[in-house]
Design an enzyme around this catalytic site. Structure first.
Site, PDB file in Angstrom:
ATOM      1  N   HIS A  19       0.833  -1.206   0.000  1.00 57.02           N
ATOM      2  CA  HIS A  19       0.000   0.000   0.000  1.00 57.02           C
ATOM      3  C   HIS A  19       0.865   1.251   0.000  1.00 57.02           C
ATOM      4  O   HIS A  19       2.094   1.175  -0.016  1.00 57.02           O
ATOM      5  CB  HIS A  19      -1.049  -0.023   1.105  1.00 57.02           C
ATOM      6  CG  HIS A  19      -0.483   0.014   2.498  1.00 57.02           C
ATOM      7  ND1 HIS A  19       0.201   1.080   2.990  1.00 57.02           N
ATOM      8  CD2 HIS A  19      -0.510  -0.907   3.484  1.00 57.02           C
ATOM      9  CE1 HIS A  19       0.572   0.839   4.231  1.00 57.02           C
ATOM     10  NE2 HIS A  19       0.157  -0.381   4.546  1.00 57.02           N
ATOM     11  N   HIS A  22       3.837   1.761   2.320  1.00 55.34           N
ATOM     12  CA  HIS A  22       5.040   1.008   1.958  1.00 55.34           C
ATOM     13  C   HIS A  22       5.803   1.734   0.847  1.00 55.34           C
ATOM     14  O   HIS A  22       7.038   1.822   0.860  1.00 55.34           O
ATOM     15  CB  HIS A  22       4.667  -0.402   1.481  1.00 55.34           C
ATOM     16  CG  HIS A  22       3.898  -1.202   2.490  1.00 55.34           C
ATOM     17  ND1 HIS A  22       2.901  -2.078   2.132  1.00 55.34           N
ATOM     18  CD2 HIS A  22       3.954  -1.236   3.832  1.00 55.34           C
ATOM     19  CE1 HIS A  22       2.398  -2.642   3.222  1.00 55.34           C
ATOM     20  NE2 HIS A  22       3.013  -2.138   4.269  1.00 55.34           N
ATOM     21  N   CYS A 127      -2.312  -7.812  20.228  1.00 54.06           N
ATOM     22  CA  CYS A 127      -3.011  -7.338  19.026  1.00 54.06           C
ATOM     23  C   CYS A 127      -2.377  -8.036  17.831  1.00 54.06           C
ATOM     24  O   CYS A 127      -1.201  -7.823  17.534  1.00 54.06           O
ATOM     25  CB  CYS A 127      -2.891  -5.825  18.860  1.00 54.06           C
ATOM     26  SG  CYS A 127      -3.457  -5.289  17.223  1.00 54.06           S
ATOM     27  N   CYS A 130      -0.931  -5.711  15.035  1.00 53.86           N
ATOM     28  CA  CYS A 130       0.430  -5.196  15.293  1.00 53.86           C
ATOM     29  C   CYS A 130       1.412  -6.332  15.484  1.00 53.86           C
ATOM     30  O   CYS A 130       2.619  -6.097  15.458  1.00 53.86           O
ATOM     31  CB  CYS A 130       0.494  -4.383  16.579  1.00 53.86           C
ATOM     32  SG  CYS A 130      -0.532  -2.939  16.671  1.00 53.86           S
ATOM     33  N   CYS A 144      -7.020  -1.425  20.064  1.00 54.94           N
ATOM     34  CA  CYS A 144      -5.747  -0.969  19.510  1.00 54.94           C
ATOM     35  C   CYS A 144      -6.048   0.171  18.540  1.00 54.94           C
ATOM     36  O   CYS A 144      -6.814  -0.015  17.592  1.00 54.94           O
ATOM     37  CB  CYS A 144      -5.054  -2.110  18.759  1.00 54.94           C
ATOM     38  SG  CYS A 144      -3.776  -1.496  17.639  1.00 54.94           S
ATOM     39  N   HIS A 147      -5.368  -0.590  14.757  1.00 60.82           N
ATOM     40  CA  HIS A 147      -6.113  -1.619  14.026  1.00 60.82           C
ATOM     41  C   HIS A 147      -7.588  -1.679  14.390  1.00 60.82           C
ATOM     42  O   HIS A 147      -8.338  -2.457  13.806  1.00 60.82           O
ATOM     43  CB  HIS A 147      -5.442  -2.987  14.215  1.00 60.82           C
ATOM     44  CG  HIS A 147      -4.071  -3.009  13.615  1.00 60.82           C
ATOM     45  ND1 HIS A 147      -2.937  -2.732  14.344  1.00 60.82           N
ATOM     46  CD2 HIS A 147      -3.660  -3.204  12.334  1.00 60.82           C
ATOM     47  CE1 HIS A 147      -1.883  -2.773  13.546  1.00 60.82           C
ATOM     48  NE2 HIS A 147      -2.297  -3.050  12.319  1.00 60.82           N
ATOM     49  N   LYS A 296      -7.476   8.065   8.325  1.00 60.75           N
ATOM     50  CA  LYS A 296      -6.698   6.877   8.017  1.00 60.75           C
ATOM     51  C   LYS A 296      -7.295   6.224   6.778  1.00 60.75           C
ATOM     52  O   LYS A 296      -8.513   6.170   6.633  1.00 60.75           O
ATOM     53  CB  LYS A 296      -6.811   5.928   9.220  1.00 60.75           C
ATOM     54  CG  LYS A 296      -5.708   4.940   9.282  1.00 60.75           C
ATOM     55  CD  LYS A 296      -5.828   4.044  10.482  1.00 60.75           C
ATOM     56  CE  LYS A 296      -5.003   2.825  10.100  1.00 60.75           C
ATOM     57  NZ  LYS A 296      -4.671   1.936  11.104  1.00 60.75           N
ATOM     58  N   LYS A 299     -10.736   0.690   3.674  1.00 59.41           N
ATOM     59  CA  LYS A 299     -11.700   0.260   2.656  1.00 59.41           C
ATOM     60  C   LYS A 299     -13.100   0.732   2.995  1.00 59.41           C
ATOM     61  O   LYS A 299     -13.850   1.137   2.119  1.00 59.41           O
ATOM     62  CB  LYS A 299     -11.667  -1.268   2.535  1.00 59.41           C
ATOM     63  CG  LYS A 299     -10.386  -1.764   1.892  1.00 59.41           C
ATOM     64  CD  LYS A 299     -10.545  -3.187   1.349  1.00 59.41           C
ATOM     65  CE  LYS A 299      -9.231  -3.695   0.792  1.00 59.41           C
ATOM     66  NZ  LYS A 299      -8.556  -4.668   1.628  1.00 59.41           N
TER      67      LYS A 299
HETATM   68  N1  MSP Z   1       6.736  -6.212   9.151  1.00 60.31           N
HETATM   69  C1  MSP Z   1       6.757  -5.088  10.010  1.00 60.31           C
HETATM   70  C2  MSP Z   1       8.108  -4.406   9.984  1.00 60.31           C
HETATM   71  C3  MSP Z   1       9.254  -5.293  10.336  1.00 60.31           C
HETATM   72  S1  MSP Z   1      10.781  -4.490  10.138  1.00 60.31           S
HETATM   73  C4  MSP Z   1      11.902  -5.440  10.960  1.00 60.31           C
HETATM   74  C5  MSP Z   1       5.673  -4.097   9.593  1.00 60.31           C
HETATM   75  N2  MSP Z   1       5.218  -4.211   8.361  1.00 60.31           N
HETATM   76  S2  MSP Z   1       4.021  -3.353   7.733  1.00 60.31           S
HETATM   77  O1  MSP Z   1       3.874  -3.869   6.404  1.00 60.31           O
HETATM   78  O2  MSP Z   1       2.878  -3.399   8.568  1.00 60.31           O
HETATM   79  O3  MSP Z   1       4.432  -1.862   7.723  1.00 60.31           O
HETATM   80  C6  MSP Z   1       5.630  -1.408   7.244  1.00 60.31           C
HETATM   81  C7  MSP Z   1       5.752   0.092   7.252  1.00 60.31           C
HETATM   82  O4  MSP Z   1       4.689   0.726   6.577  1.00 60.31           O
HETATM   83  C8  MSP Z   1       5.832   0.720   8.624  1.00 60.31           C
HETATM   84  O5  MSP Z   1       6.994   1.530   8.658  1.00 60.31           O
HETATM   85  C9  MSP Z   1       4.603   1.571   8.720  1.00 60.31           C
HETATM   86  O6  MSP Z   1       4.828   2.723   9.452  1.00 60.31           O
HETATM   87  C10 MSP Z   1       4.365   1.906   7.281  1.00 60.31           C
HETATM   88  N3  MSP Z   1       3.001   2.326   7.067  1.00 60.31           N
HETATM   89  C11 MSP Z   1       1.869   1.587   7.198  1.00 60.31           C
HETATM   90  N4  MSP Z   1       0.805   2.410   6.944  1.00 60.31           N
HETATM   91  C12 MSP Z   1       1.222   3.657   6.660  1.00 60.31           C
HETATM   92  C13 MSP Z   1       0.617   4.840   6.217  1.00 60.31           C
HETATM   93  N5  MSP Z   1      -0.675   4.966   6.040  1.00 60.31           N
HETATM   94  N6  MSP Z   1       1.428   5.894   5.949  1.00 60.31           N
HETATM   95  C14 MSP Z   1       2.791   5.806   6.032  1.00 60.31           C
HETATM   96  N7  MSP Z   1       3.384   4.705   6.423  1.00 60.31           N
HETATM   97  C15 MSP Z   1       2.632   3.643   6.872  1.00 60.31           C
HETATM   98  O7  MSP Z   1       5.317  -3.249  10.369  1.00 60.31           O
END
Ligand code: MSP
Length: 474
Positions: A19, A22, A127, A130, A144, A147, A296, A299
């Site tokens: 998304h 990422h 959770c 998380c 949480c 989530h 946030k 969907k």
């Molecule tokens: N798998 C763990 C990280 C392990 S690292 C040793 C994880 N993954 S995640 O896919 O949930 O999220 C990864 C990153 O995406 C996090 O840094 C998180 O802050 C970021 N984001 C998730 N949603 C976001 C937004 N809406 N906006 C910006 N970044 C966000 O956590």
């Protein structure tokens, strides 16, 4: 060999499609890596996918798929997307690869044998979103906040990792900036957390989660997914888990993370390293969330913007630009399709695109033009921003120059001067081409496609940052 400049992104859960959050982190890391390479520094950018844990096992089950097949498909989505977004990573780590799993097991054995890990009992609120235990204080209305689910009460036999005894040393490292956290507000948050609360030992194994790495000394448990995931920052180099022989790239110079995963990165991760006697990371660079219309993305609200939506509309460089121009790192930023479209038009189509084509067309009017402009490296103020990971501020500097140049063109009207005062017109155009070269070089880390094509004869020789523009009448 000098230690390469090592940049990491978090590894993303292979529980769904990539998304926008990422894409945001990964583009930022790629911009910094490209800048660093342009500076002539050997650079290593690592990313990957986090493929174990309860959440992923649940998702695979919902999809009626075997978890390995499920994560294989998700990992491929990331690999494809990063290729389409111009992400030039040096290593992509998947936590289900045999080498990673063996290294994690070797680390766990070492931690267990040294007494850093011991058998205990843990009960708390968990959770699954998380994949973390939560404290009452973390919850909002019993849920949480990230989530919006009520965590489950869990009580089970588990292996614990010692944290409490490391607290003074961890605090010292963060205070002395040996382990720095940026922007400053997040460093402040972690310092106040560590000075006001006792760090409790953490549970590092799960008894009823089959989709994980078995503990070598007790295979009825699997490794807690975060411990498994953190080690990716070392296993991406093929590290085998031997704490005495660590990759030359370590410690990481910059670890990009979102604010929701700061606390674990600033406590559990350094604790593992400290127990192993490995240096801790140098800088945790933390960003806020991308919201859409102040909320946030979800969907249910219907405000989700997928990375591919942006790519389809705005192309690679447009998408990269829009993400990096959202605002300074730290605060939450807002992205809507309407705003993205307006910004794309004003900054890229009318701003840079129009400027470059106007200048190039006017240059054609200079009789027998032949000149070379050379940009000798990055501007000092820009460098200072980039060296401190103030990517937005660096980009804004370039855009300010673009706006000034457009103003100069509007005010001096070189197309009229070319008829009334060729010498003056030519002088102004030469200066504008030089400026365009400057813009081109400074945009290169952000918009690698456009900047190499901004004017046929421009090329960036890369090491260290130089740009030559050779224009000759054919
Ligand atoms: N798998 C763990 C990280 C392990 S690292 C040793 C994880 N993954 S995640 O896919 O949930 O999220 C990864 C990153 O995406 C996090 O840094 C998180 O802050 C970021 N984001 C998730 N949603 C976001 C937004 N809406 N906006 C910006 N970044 C966000 O956590």
């Amino acid at each position: 060999m000098d230690k390469p400049y090592y940049i990491t992104t978090p590894i993303y859960y292979a529980s769904g499609s990539p998304h926008i959050g990422h894409a945001y982190t990964t583009v930022a890391a790629d911009v910094l890596a490209r800048y660093s390479r342009c500076m002539g520094r050997e650079t290593y950018l690592a990313t990957g996918t986090d493929e174990h844990g309860q959440k992923i096992a649940q998702k695979a089950e919902e999809a009626g798929e075997d978890p390995q097949n499920f994560v294989d498909a998700r990992a491929l989505e990331y690999i494809q997307l990063w290729a389409e977004m111009g992400i030039e990573y040096d290593g992509f780590i998947r936590t289900t690869t045999p080498a990673h799993k063996l290294a994690v097991q070797r680390v766990l054995t070492a931690l267990y044998e040294s007494g850093a890990v011991y058998k205990g009992e843990y009960s708390g609120l968990y959770c699954v979103g998380c994949e973390q235990f939560k404290m009452e204080d973390d919850l909002v209305d019993g849920k949480c906040p990230d989530h919006n689910i009520v965590p489950t009460q869990m009580s089970e036999e588990t292996y614990m990792m010692k944290m409490t005894e490391l607290q003074p040393e961890l605090l010292r490292r963060i205070e002395s900036r040996e382990l720095d956290i940026q922007p400053e507000q997040f460093r402040g948050e972690m310092l106040s957390f560590l000075t006001s609360q006792k760090l409790e030992d953490v549970s590092i194994s799960r008894k009823n989660v089959a989709w994980g790495i078995p503990l070598p000394f007790d295979p009825s448990h699997t490794t807690y997914v975060w411990v498994d995931a953190f080690l990716n920052y070392l296993t991406v180099f093929g590290w085998d888990g031997d704490a005495d022989v660590i990759p030359v790239e370590w410690p990481a110079d910059v670890q990009f993370i979102g604010k929701d995963i700061l606390r674990v990165h600033a406590t559990i991760w350094p604790a593992i390293l400290m127990h192993l006697g490995i240096p801790t990371q140098q800088l945790l660079y933390t960003h806020g969330f991308i919201l859409s219309g102040g909320r946030k993305m979800s969907k249910t609200v219907g405000n989700v913007i997928a990375p591919r939506d942006l790519l389809d509309r705005f192309g690679v460089d447009g998408t990269r630009y829009l993400l990096m121009s959202l605002g300074s790192f730290g605060a939450d930023v807002d992205l809507t399709v309407e705003r993205a479209e307006a910004k794309y038009t004003s900054d890229l189509v009318n701003g840079i695109g129009n400027l470059a084509s106007r200048i190039m067309k006017l240059v054609e009017k200079i009789p027998n033009y032949s000149f070379t402009t050379q940009v000798n490296g990055f501007d000092a103020a820009y460098q200072d921003h980039m060296d401190h990971v103030r990517l937005y501020e660096a980009l804004e500097m370039v855009m300010t120059r673009v706006r000034q140049m457009n103003k100069t063109v509007d005010e001096t009207k070189p197309w009229e001067l070319m008829k009334t005062d060729i010498a003056k017109g030519t002088e102004i155009l030469y200066a504008l081409v030089a400026d365009l070269s400057w813009v081109s070089l400074h945009l290169a880390p952000f918009m690698p496609e456009t900047t190499y094509t901004l004017g046929e004869d421009m090329l960036c020789d890369g090491k260290p940052a130089h740009l030559f523009a050779r224009l000759e009448k054919k």
